[in-house]
Design an enzyme around this catalytic site. Structure first.
Site, PDB file in Angstrom:
ATOM      1  N   PRO A 240      43.627  68.647  55.129  1.00  0.00           N
ATOM      2  CA  PRO A 240      43.192  67.240  54.981  1.00  0.00           C
ATOM      3  C   PRO A 240      41.813  67.199  54.314  1.00  0.00           C
ATOM      4  O   PRO A 240      40.843  67.685  54.868  1.00  0.00           O
ATOM      5  CB  PRO A 240      43.145  66.722  56.415  1.00  0.00           C
ATOM      6  CG  PRO A 240      43.103  67.925  57.288  1.00  0.00           C
ATOM      7  CD  PRO A 240      43.673  69.081  56.532  1.00  0.00           C
ATOM      8  N   VAL A 242      38.394  65.666  52.735  1.00  0.00           N
ATOM      9  CA  VAL A 242      37.427  64.566  52.781  1.00  0.00           C
ATOM     10  C   VAL A 242      36.468  64.794  51.621  1.00  0.00           C
ATOM     11  O   VAL A 242      36.064  65.932  51.377  1.00  0.00           O
ATOM     12  CB  VAL A 242      36.631  64.572  54.106  1.00  0.00           C
ATOM     13  CG1 VAL A 242      35.558  63.498  54.086  1.00  0.00           C
ATOM     14  CG2 VAL A 242      37.557  64.383  55.289  1.00  0.00           C
ATOM     15  N   ASP A 417      37.554  70.680  54.085  1.00  0.00           N
ATOM     16  CA  ASP A 417      38.757  70.696  54.919  1.00  0.00           C
ATOM     17  C   ASP A 417      38.377  70.157  56.290  1.00  0.00           C
ATOM     18  O   ASP A 417      37.627  70.800  57.022  1.00  0.00           O
ATOM     19  CB  ASP A 417      39.284  72.143  55.011  1.00  0.00           C
ATOM     20  CG  ASP A 417      40.574  72.243  55.805  1.00  0.00           C
ATOM     21  OD1 ASP A 417      40.904  71.284  56.547  1.00  0.00           O
ATOM     22  OD2 ASP A 417      41.249  73.289  55.682  1.00  0.00           O
ATOM     23  N   HIS A 418      38.901  68.967  56.639  1.00  0.00           N
ATOM     24  CA  HIS A 418      38.465  68.316  57.859  1.00  0.00           C
ATOM     25  C   HIS A 418      38.987  69.017  59.109  1.00  0.00           C
ATOM     26  O   HIS A 418      38.555  68.731  60.225  1.00  0.00           O
ATOM     27  CB  HIS A 418      38.904  66.842  57.860  1.00  0.00           C
ATOM     28  CG  HIS A 418      37.969  65.942  58.603  1.00  0.00           C
ATOM     29  ND1 HIS A 418      37.279  66.349  59.723  1.00  0.00           N
ATOM     30  CD2 HIS A 418      37.605  64.648  58.388  1.00  0.00           C
ATOM     31  CE1 HIS A 418      36.541  65.348  60.175  1.00  0.00           C
ATOM     32  NE2 HIS A 418      36.719  64.307  59.374  1.00  0.00           N
ATOM     33  N   ARG A 419      39.921  69.967  58.928  1.00  0.00           N
ATOM     34  CA  ARG A 419      40.331  70.746  60.091  1.00  0.00           C
ATOM     35  C   ARG A 419      39.189  71.655  60.538  1.00  0.00           C
ATOM     36  O   ARG A 419      39.030  71.967  61.707  1.00  0.00           O
ATOM     37  CB  ARG A 419      41.550  71.624  59.764  1.00  0.00           C
ATOM     38  CG  ARG A 419      42.803  70.855  59.444  1.00  0.00           C
ATOM     39  CD  ARG A 419      43.908  71.806  59.026  1.00  0.00           C
ATOM     40  NE  ARG A 419      43.525  72.596  57.861  1.00  0.00           N
ATOM     41  CZ  ARG A 419      44.300  73.512  57.286  1.00  0.00           C
ATOM     42  NH1 ARG A 419      45.496  73.760  57.782  1.00  0.00           N
ATOM     43  NH2 ARG A 419      43.893  74.174  56.229  1.00  0.00           N
TER      44      ARG A 419
END
Lengths: 446, 376
Positions: A240, A242, A417-419
């Site tokens: 994901p 951002v 990577d928003h993880r």
């Protein structure tokens, strides 16, 4: 009629692209006349003819990528008139000799040999494989179905490590897939099995670029284009993304660049705002190492890398490549400049080796060279951050005394990577990079 | 940049010019220290070897491209170095070649079909090194320099050196490339050979590339000059001049057999082809460099010289026919190479096998025999 099967010309190659046929149907060839030029992952290679006679058929076309072992040309004996039925002779006829005995050879899906009926009783587990046996050619089927319920198999036997070649294991790992979950028709999990399971079967590329009646041009998807596409799809729909932006005054960086350019110590290297940005990334990483990390789906771990292997996106004639500077954070500015210079020169010459494109931990892309303000870059797979440097232009800027002054202004865009990274870390990292570019003296504080 | 490790500065060529007796234009010239003593018929014999060795190489290269061999390391361009050195050896001398020294194996009289078996992955060599005094080709870079030195020390111990009996006094010959000179083995071998005055000749074919690493990243001085530090003579010779290679090697071998110690010969040549069939040399060297060496072809100069001496075209044509026959022999022999029996591996570990190996062999054979249609 003898057919020449594509040989493995380079110790373990599995496929090659047909570049140019040097012969046509009807030509008479002698042994060792050059038939065709092929391109492998290693080099361009001319294939000499193993047969003398008349070329009866070219079985693959220029532009085709064919597997090792695929028949590519049929050559008839010049002094024997063969009728068409000869070509369809039953394959059961004992061949004097397989043309492909060396190298990996053709992959035949049917087992060439089966275990004798006198094989051990079905309650006995299948024997383990012996490394010295060619498991490509001698394949063991699963043990026969047990005739009656048996004593439970010990749990340790239930989950055997699935058989697969190392590149297939790597693919599964990259995709976050457990090989044990992949259904397979044979004993060995293939690339096709993994791709099918991942729901992204790559269709075969069209044979060659050809203009369409409707005025379209159809370009085969392969090489760097194919690699880029796969990497981007994998990245965009796994991590994901951002993206954050910051617009800043980089006049002091431009002054620094001008000063370094006239410094004899930097005489042999290229000094550019990209170099300063690369250095700023390495410095900012010290405060926010989360950006230098990787999401390991299989292990359910976040892997924080110690060294910064800084990827530098380069547009080349073959397409986009992202080789990386290994250990960029441990290099001095002049060393970093030399490393980036060598990397981009190698990339533009099309000589980047695959190893130089793996192991990156963070990437920098300079879209400013195309006159673009900013964008939302997609992460290089396996990395958690990428910084895009926009074009640097003279703009009106409001300074500390509220005066509107002309300054060098640019926009930085950071995708993460928003993880792995939250807004807090991403913002801090981007602010730190911006602070150094706004005032390179800030570098002293790291 | 002032980099003390900058590899572009060392000059590896400006030592005394290499010994040359036949120029690239085919002119015989003289050298103060070396001369070729053979007559025209001897030169014709050497030319025949050059042609045959080149044919072995090109034919095997093609067989790899046919899919018949897993790999082939071509010697194209190095024929004169190998034939000149190989033909300077006597039957009682012992050769320790590398994987590229197909010409040495040829000169010792072994059937080149054995080489196809090695690179087909069907055999580990196939010949008995004691038969024709030629060891199996060494793949480990530089290791054979120690084998040769040890063998040479053994010759001394056995009293086969310096007795003044031409048919009995013997020497060992280690073949190596420029890359091997960076190995510890090579430096140990030179030291031991010099200290013990072993009857060994180190014949280095400097073909300018260790796979892709150019010579200037291998050494800062000419390779022959490395001998000085160990206390043995070093000689540079034009490696594309078969007469010079023969003359220099003949003298070095005689020195060794006479008990006067080892010599390092640097044959300056060029690998015209790829490192192996898996290599693409255009990635690391310029076409102009290859073209420049093409003009120094080891065969052309001998052919020119022979024609100037009046050798007729029929002789050349007959040689071509003979080479074609050799090519066909190799293609056909390759087809007949038997598939190896993996079970035989267990027999080739020790002269007298062990209980454990016998058990492993029995287990393997039983497992293999459990398949339908298995031959054994």
């Amino acid at each position: 009629m003898p057919e020449f099967k594509l040989p493995d010309v380079g110790e373990g190659l599995t496929e090659a692209e047909i570049i140019t046929w040097q012969v046509s149907v009807g030509d008479t060839v002698a042994i060792n006349d050059v038939l065709v030029e092929i391109e492998t992952a290693k080099s361009l290679v001319e294939l000499p003819s193993p047969y003398a006679g008349e070329v009866r058929a070219l079985l693959v076309s220029e532009g085709d990528t064919v597997l090792v072992g695929t028949p590519i040309i049929a050559i008839g004996s010049a002094d024997v008139v063969e009728d068409a039925s000869v070509e369809t002779r039953p394959s059961a006829e004992p061949a004097k000799r397989e043309a492909m005995l060396v190298g990996y050879g053709p992959r035949t899906d049917a087992p060439t040999r089966r275990r004798r009926p006198s094989a051990p009783a079905s309650s006995v587990p299948a024997p383990s494989r012996v490394a010295s046996v060619d498991t490509e050619r001698v394949r063991q089927p699963a043990p026969p179905t047990p005739p009656a319920p048996q004593a439970p198999v010990p749990p340790s036997r239930l989950k055997l490590r699935p058989l697969a070649k190392p590149p297939v294991r790597k693919l599964a790992k990259d995709l976050g897939i457990d090989l044990a979950d992949v259904p397979t028709t044979g004993d060995v999990v293939t690339r096709a099995d993994v791709e099918a399971f991942a729901g992204r079967v790559v269709p075969d590329a069209p044979v060659a670029a050809r203009p369409d009646e409707a005025g379209e041009t159809r370009i085969p998807i392969k090489g760097v284009r194919k690699f880029t596409a796969e990497a981007m799809v994998r990245s965009a729909f796994t991590a994901p993304h951002v993206t954050e932006w910051v617009t800043l005054d980089v006049s002091r960086t431009m002054q620094l660049v001008a000063r370094l350019k006239s410094d004899p110590a930097f005489g042999a290297v290229k000094v550019s705002p990209t170099l300063i940005a690369a250095k700023a990334i390495c410095l900012a990483m010290r405060r926010t190492p989360e950006l230098n990390a990787r999401w390991d789906e299989v292990a359910q771990e976040i892997v924080v890398k110690k060294a910064v292997n800084l990827g530098i996106a380069a547009a080349t004639a073959r397409g986009l490549v992202v080789p990386n500077v290994v250990g960029a954070d441990s290099l001095s500015l002049v060393e970093l400049a030399a490393a980036i210079g060598e990397l981009t020169t190698t990339a533009r010459e099309g000589r980047t080796q695959p190893a130089q494109m793996t192991g990156g931990t963070f990437s920098l892309t300079n879209i400013g060279v195309f006159g673009i303000d900013a964008g939302t870059p997609i992460l290089n797979p396996g990395e958690s951050g990428i910084l895009a440097l926009g074009s640097i232009e003279r703009r009106a800027w409001v300074d500390e005394e509220d005066n509107v002054v002309p300054r060098w202004v640019t926009t930085l865009a950071l995708s993460f990577d928003h993880r792995v990274v939250d807004g807090e870390q991403g913002s801090r990292f981007l602010a730190d990079v911006a602070a150094i570019l706004r005032d390179p003296a800030q570098a002293l504080t790291y | 940049m002032n980099d003390p490790f900058d590899p572009t500065t060392p000059d590896t060529t400006t030592d005394s010019p290499p010994v040359q007796l036949l120029t690239p234009a085919g002119q015989r010239v003289t050298d103060p220290d070396y001369s070729y003593d053979g007559d025209l018929a001897d030169v014709q014999d050497l030319y025949r070897d050059l042609v045959m060795v080149r044919r072995i190489d090109t034919e095997a290269f093609a067989l790899q491209r046919h899919g018949e061999l897993g790999l082939w390391p071509p010697l194209l361009g190095q024929e004169a170095a190998q034939v000149g050195a190989g033909r300077a050896m006597r039957p009682q001398d012992f050769a320790f070649p590398t994987y590229r020294d197909h010409g040495i194996v040829w000169c010792r009289g072994e059937d080149p079909t054995y080489l196809l078996g090695i690179f087909r992955g069907s055999s580990l060599g196939g010949w008995d090194p004691a038969d024709r005094h030629v060891a199996l080709p060494n793949i480990i870079i530089g290791a054979q320099t120690l084998h040769a030195t040890g063998y040479a020390m053994g010759l001394t111990i056995d009293g086969l050196v310096g007795t003044g009996t031409p048919d009995r006094d013997a020497a060992a010959m280690a073949f190596l490339g420029d890359g091997a000179t960076s190995q510890g083995d090579f430096n140990e071998a030179l030291d031991w050979a010099a200290v013990h005055q072993a009857p060994v000749v180190f014949f280095c074919q400097n073909n300018h590339y260790a796979i892709s690493v150019p010579l200037e990243r291998q050494t800062r001085v000419p390779i022959a000059q490395r001998a000085d530090g160990f206390g043995l003579p070093g000689v540079r010779v034009d490696g594309n001049d078969v007469l010079a290679c023969h003359a220099v090697t003949t003298a070095a071998l005689q020195r060794a057999r006479d008990g006067q110690g080892p010599t390092l010969v640097e044959a300056v040549t060029y690998r015209m082809g790829a490192h192996t069939t898996s290599d693409d040399p255009t990635r690391y060297r310029e076409a102009s460099e290859v073209e420049a060496w093409k003009a120094k072809d080891p065969l052309e100069r001998v052919a020119t010289h022979l024609r100037d001496e009046g050798v007729c075209e029929e002789w050349f044509a007959a040689l071509d026919t003979e080479a074609d026959a050799l090519g066909e022999h190799l293609r056909e022999s390759c087809q007949r190479i038997p598939e190896p029996d993996l079970a035989s591996l267990f027999d080739q570990v020790f002269v007298e096998t062990t209980v454990e190996l016998d058990q492993q062999k029995a287990e393997y054979v039983a497992w293999r025999d459990s398949f339908e249609g298995s031959v054994a």
